[in-house]
Design a protein around this motif. Structure first.
Motif, mmCIF file in Angstrom:
data_model
loop_
_atom_site.group_PDB
_atom_site.id
_atom_site.type_symbol
_atom_site.label_atom_id
_atom_site.label_comp_id
_atom_site.label_asym_id
_atom_site.label_seq_id
_atom_site.Cartn_x
_atom_site.Cartn_y
_atom_site.Cartn_z
ATOM 1 N N THR A 42 2.249 -13.600 -6.336
ATOM 2 C CA THR A 42 1.672 -12.255 -6.237
ATOM 3 C C THR A 42 2.232 -11.376 -7.348
ATOM 4 O O THR A 42 3.222 -11.746 -7.998
ATOM 5 C CB THR A 42 1.927 -11.633 -4.845
ATOM 6 O OG1 THR A 42 1.176 -10.415 -4.723
ATOM 7 C CG2 THR A 42 3.399 -11.351 -4.602
ATOM 8 N N ASP A 85 6.012 -2.322 3.122
ATOM 9 C CA ASP A 85 6.510 -3.571 2.528
ATOM 10 C C ASP A 85 7.696 -3.325 1.609
ATOM 11 O O ASP A 85 7.652 -2.450 0.748
ATOM 12 C CB ASP A 85 5.403 -4.230 1.698
ATOM 13 C CG ASP A 85 4.188 -4.551 2.547
ATOM 14 O OD1 ASP A 85 4.266 -5.510 3.330
ATOM 15 O OD2 ASP A 85 3.171 -3.829 2.446
ATOM 16 N N ARG A 93 1.445 2.257 -3.464
ATOM 17 C CA ARG A 93 0.194 2.601 -4.172
ATOM 18 C C ARG A 93 -0.478 3.840 -3.601
ATOM 19 O O ARG A 93 -1.548 4.213 -4.048
ATOM 20 C CB ARG A 93 -0.807 1.433 -4.065
ATOM 21 C CG ARG A 93 -0.401 0.162 -4.762
ATOM 22 C CD ARG A 93 -1.579 -0.804 -4.859
ATOM 23 N NE ARG A 93 -2.103 -1.190 -3.569
ATOM 24 C CZ ARG A 93 -1.672 -2.225 -2.853
ATOM 25 N NH1 ARG A 93 -0.716 -3.009 -3.326
ATOM 26 N NH2 ARG A 93 -2.193 -2.500 -1.681
ATOM 27 N N LYS A 137 -1.636 3.554 1.817
ATOM 28 C CA LYS A 137 -1.208 3.345 3.203
ATOM 29 C C LYS A 137 -1.825 4.441 4.052
ATOM 30 O O LYS A 137 -1.966 5.573 3.617
ATOM 31 C CB LYS A 137 0.315 3.428 3.235
ATOM 32 C CG LYS A 137 0.921 3.174 4.529
ATOM 33 C CD LYS A 137 1.334 1.880 4.859
ATOM 34 C CE LYS A 137 1.879 0.714 5.201
ATOM 35 N NZ LYS A 137 1.126 -0.404 5.579
ATOM 36 N N LYS A 161 -9.188 2.758 6.115
ATOM 37 C CA LYS A 161 -8.095 2.010 6.740
ATOM 38 C C LYS A 161 -7.668 2.682 8.050
ATOM 39 O O LYS A 161 -7.277 2.015 9.005
ATOM 40 C CB LYS A 161 -6.908 1.865 5.770
ATOM 41 C CG LYS A 161 -7.177 0.819 4.674
ATOM 42 C CD LYS A 161 -6.071 0.760 3.641
ATOM 43 C CE LYS A 161 -4.837 0.037 4.128
ATOM 44 N NZ LYS A 161 -3.851 -0.184 3.026
ATOM 45 N N SER A 167 0.834 -1.209 0.000
ATOM 46 C CA SER A 167 0.000 0.000 0.000
ATOM 47 C C SER A 167 0.869 1.259 0.000
ATOM 48 O O SER A 167 0.441 2.295 -0.508
ATOM 49 C CB SER A 167 -0.921 -0.008 1.217
ATOM 50 O OG SER A 167 -0.152 -0.112 2.396
ATOM 51 N N HIS A 205 -1.758 -5.114 -8.840
ATOM 52 C CA HIS A 205 -2.494 -4.443 -7.757
ATOM 53 C C HIS A 205 -2.384 -2.930 -7.893
ATOM 54 O O HIS A 205 -3.365 -2.206 -7.684
ATOM 55 C CB HIS A 205 -1.975 -4.897 -6.398
ATOM 56 C CG HIS A 205 -2.249 -6.346 -6.109
ATOM 57 N ND1 HIS A 205 -1.521 -7.091 -5.210
ATOM 58 C CD2 HIS A 205 -3.173 -7.194 -6.622
ATOM 59 C CE1 HIS A 205 -1.992 -8.321 -5.178
ATOM 60 N NE2 HIS A 205 -2.987 -8.415 -6.030
ATOM 61 N N SER A 261 -5.862 -5.431 6.352
ATOM 62 C CA SER A 261 -6.482 -4.177 5.907
ATOM 63 C C SER A 261 -6.445 -4.038 4.378
ATOM 64 O O SER A 261 -7.205 -3.257 3.819
ATOM 65 C CB SER A 261 -5.855 -2.974 6.596
ATOM 66 O OG SER A 261 -4.476 -2.960 6.392
HETATM 67 N N1 ATP Z 1 -3.538 -13.132 -0.807
HETATM 68 C C1 ATP Z 1 -2.696 -12.425 -1.553
HETATM 69 N N2 ATP Z 1 -2.386 -12.820 -2.802
HETATM 70 C C2 ATP Z 1 -1.549 -12.110 -3.570
HETATM 71 N N3 ATP Z 1 -0.956 -10.968 -3.182
HETATM 72 C C3 ATP Z 1 -1.220 -10.510 -1.954
HETATM 73 C C4 ATP Z 1 -2.091 -11.196 -1.061
HETATM 74 N N4 ATP Z 1 -2.162 -10.483 0.092
HETATM 75 C C5 ATP Z 1 -1.368 -9.415 -0.065
HETATM 76 N N5 ATP Z 1 -0.800 -9.398 -1.297
HETATM 77 C C6 ATP Z 1 0.128 -8.385 -1.835
HETATM 78 O O1 ATP Z 1 1.104 -8.110 -0.863
HETATM 79 C C7 ATP Z 1 1.064 -6.714 -0.528
HETATM 80 C C8 ATP Z 1 1.404 -6.492 0.928
HETATM 81 O O2 ATP Z 1 0.427 -7.094 1.756
HETATM 82 P P1 ATP Z 1 -0.163 -6.300 2.991
HETATM 83 O O3 ATP Z 1 -1.033 -7.225 3.769
HETATM 84 O O4 ATP Z 1 0.917 -5.575 3.715
HETATM 85 O O5 ATP Z 1 -1.144 -5.253 2.294
HETATM 86 P P2 ATP Z 1 -1.028 -3.698 2.050
HETATM 87 O O6 ATP Z 1 -1.833 -3.417 0.826
HETATM 88 O O7 ATP Z 1 0.389 -3.265 2.023
HETATM 89 O O8 ATP Z 1 -1.826 -3.080 3.273
HETATM 90 P P3 ATP Z 1 -1.307 -2.407 4.617
HETATM 91 O O9 ATP Z 1 -1.579 -0.946 4.430
HETATM 92 O O10 ATP Z 1 -2.141 -3.008 5.674
HETATM 93 O O11 ATP Z 1 0.152 -2.706 4.777
HETATM 94 C C9 ATP Z 1 -0.337 -6.257 -0.914
HETATM 95 O O12 ATP Z 1 -0.380 -4.865 -1.168
HETATM 96 C C10 ATP Z 1 -0.572 -7.074 -2.161
HETATM 97 O O13 ATP Z 1 0.044 -6.469 -3.279
#
Ligand code: ATP
Ligand code: MG
Length: 300
Positions: A155, A65, A54, A57, A183, A51, A160, A199
């Motif tokens: 992934t 990440d 993108r 966040k 969020k 996030s 995304h 989230s």
């Molecule tokens: N089940 C899944 N399958 C494929 N890709 C995933 C999956 N879950 C998460 N991802 C990828 O990994 C990334 C990091 O996961 P994360 O749970 O940290 O989500 P986030 O979008 O970064 O949200 P946050 O703001 O909570 O960190 C996501 O943004 C997405 O691109």
């Protein structure tokens, strides 16, 4: 002069935006962790993602990440259970940051920098923590370890990111702001455990739940977003890139029920706040929104 509801939401939105100082701090942390991990593993082309990359966040800024794709020479990890690579990365990071600062999660290692969060959720523009994600490139996609199942999952951060960009454009460039706001609500410590987990599920649901275009009013958009989330939180939500396991995988029946209650309550509170404005009670409406979201929602 009191703030109008629209002005308050715009201020709230901008407070949840990444600013330059925060991006500089994130880059510095990325650089520090990358320089260290490159001495421990054969890594090529690590990058900030999730996030954070993108702009979906929320604040306080944490769990950024970073993908660490490994070279062919590390491929033995790919044949082992996913926990092995996670344990080895954890051990390496503990050596540098200490046991207390490092935590193994399902698909990443969290490194906490021990930054203080102030009462108003401000952090002096510092990043609280990062999530180190070991990875292998697989064609156009990546494979990352899933410690819960011991398997590797596919992934694709680019897909995304593109979906988020498309949704944002189709929503008069307000989509990401609305996602960050909900969020932020989800992260509010008043809930104890996060109602919606992970989230990322909020963002994935927003791809379908925010439709029909921007109606022009933040309060109404948020109200109907909460109501739709409440109505659909129990569905199975697939990976928007159709590669990984369902994003809703950890929403078991108990979590769904709890999230449904809290989202429904949020929709009702939003409704009430809208009603207060109709009665000319602007100050009370601002207070209601602040109670709903948390300290970053402005009262003045
Ligand atoms: N089940 C899944 N399958 C494929 N890709 C995933 C999956 N879950 C998460 N991802 C990828 O990994 C990334 C990091 O996961 P994360 O749970 O940290 O989500 P986030 O979008 O970064 O949200 P946050 O703001 O909570 O960190 C996501 O943004 C997405 O691109
Ligand atoms: Mg993340």
């Amino acid at each position: 002069m009191t703030l109008s509801i629209d002005e308050a939401f715009r201020k709230f939105k901008s407070r949840l935006e990444l600013n330059q100082k925060e991006q500089d701090n994130a880059s510095a942390k990325h650089k520090e962790v990358r320089e260290y991990l490159h001495t421990k593993f054969d890594i090529e082309g690590d990058f900030l993602t999730g996030s954070y990359a993108r702009y979906t966040k929320t604040k306080p800024l944490k769990d950024i990440d970073i993908f660490f794709p490994m070279k062919e020479s590390e491929k033995a990890y790919r044949e082992k259970a996913a926990s092995v690579v996670l344990d080895d990365y954890k051990a390496a990071l503990v050596e540098k940051y200490g046991e207390k600062a490092v935590r193994r999660q399902s698909r990443s290692i969290n490194v906490d920098f021990g930054v203080e969060v102030k009462e108003d959720d401000k952090t002096d523009y510092k990043v609280l923590s990062i999530d180190v994600v070991p990875a292998f490139k697989s064609g156009d996609d990546y494979e990352i370890p899933d410690g819960d199942t011991g398997k590797w999952i596919k992934t694709n951060p680019k897909i995304h990111a593109q979906k988020a960009v498309d949704a944002h454009q189709a929503y008069s460039n307000e989509w990401k702001g609305l996602v960050r706001m909900v969020k932020y609500w989800n992260n509010n410590p008043k809930h104890g455990e996060k109602p919606v987990k992970p989230s990322f599920l909020i963002e994935v649901m927003a791809l379908e739940c925010l439709h029909g275009g921007w109606g022009g009013q933040f309060d109404r958009e948020i109200q109907s977003f909460f109501a739709t989330l409440a109505g659909r939180i129990g569905e199975t939500w697939a990976d928007p890139a159709q590669l990984g396991p369902p994003i809703s995988g950890s929403m078991d029946a108990a979590r769904v029920e709890r999230a449904q209650k809290l989202l429904t309550a949020a929709a009702r509170e939003a409704d009430h706040a809208i009603h207060l404005v109709r009665q000319g009670k602007n100050g009370e409406a601002l207070r209601a929104w602040r109670d709903l979201f948390g300290p970053m929602f402005p009262l003045s």
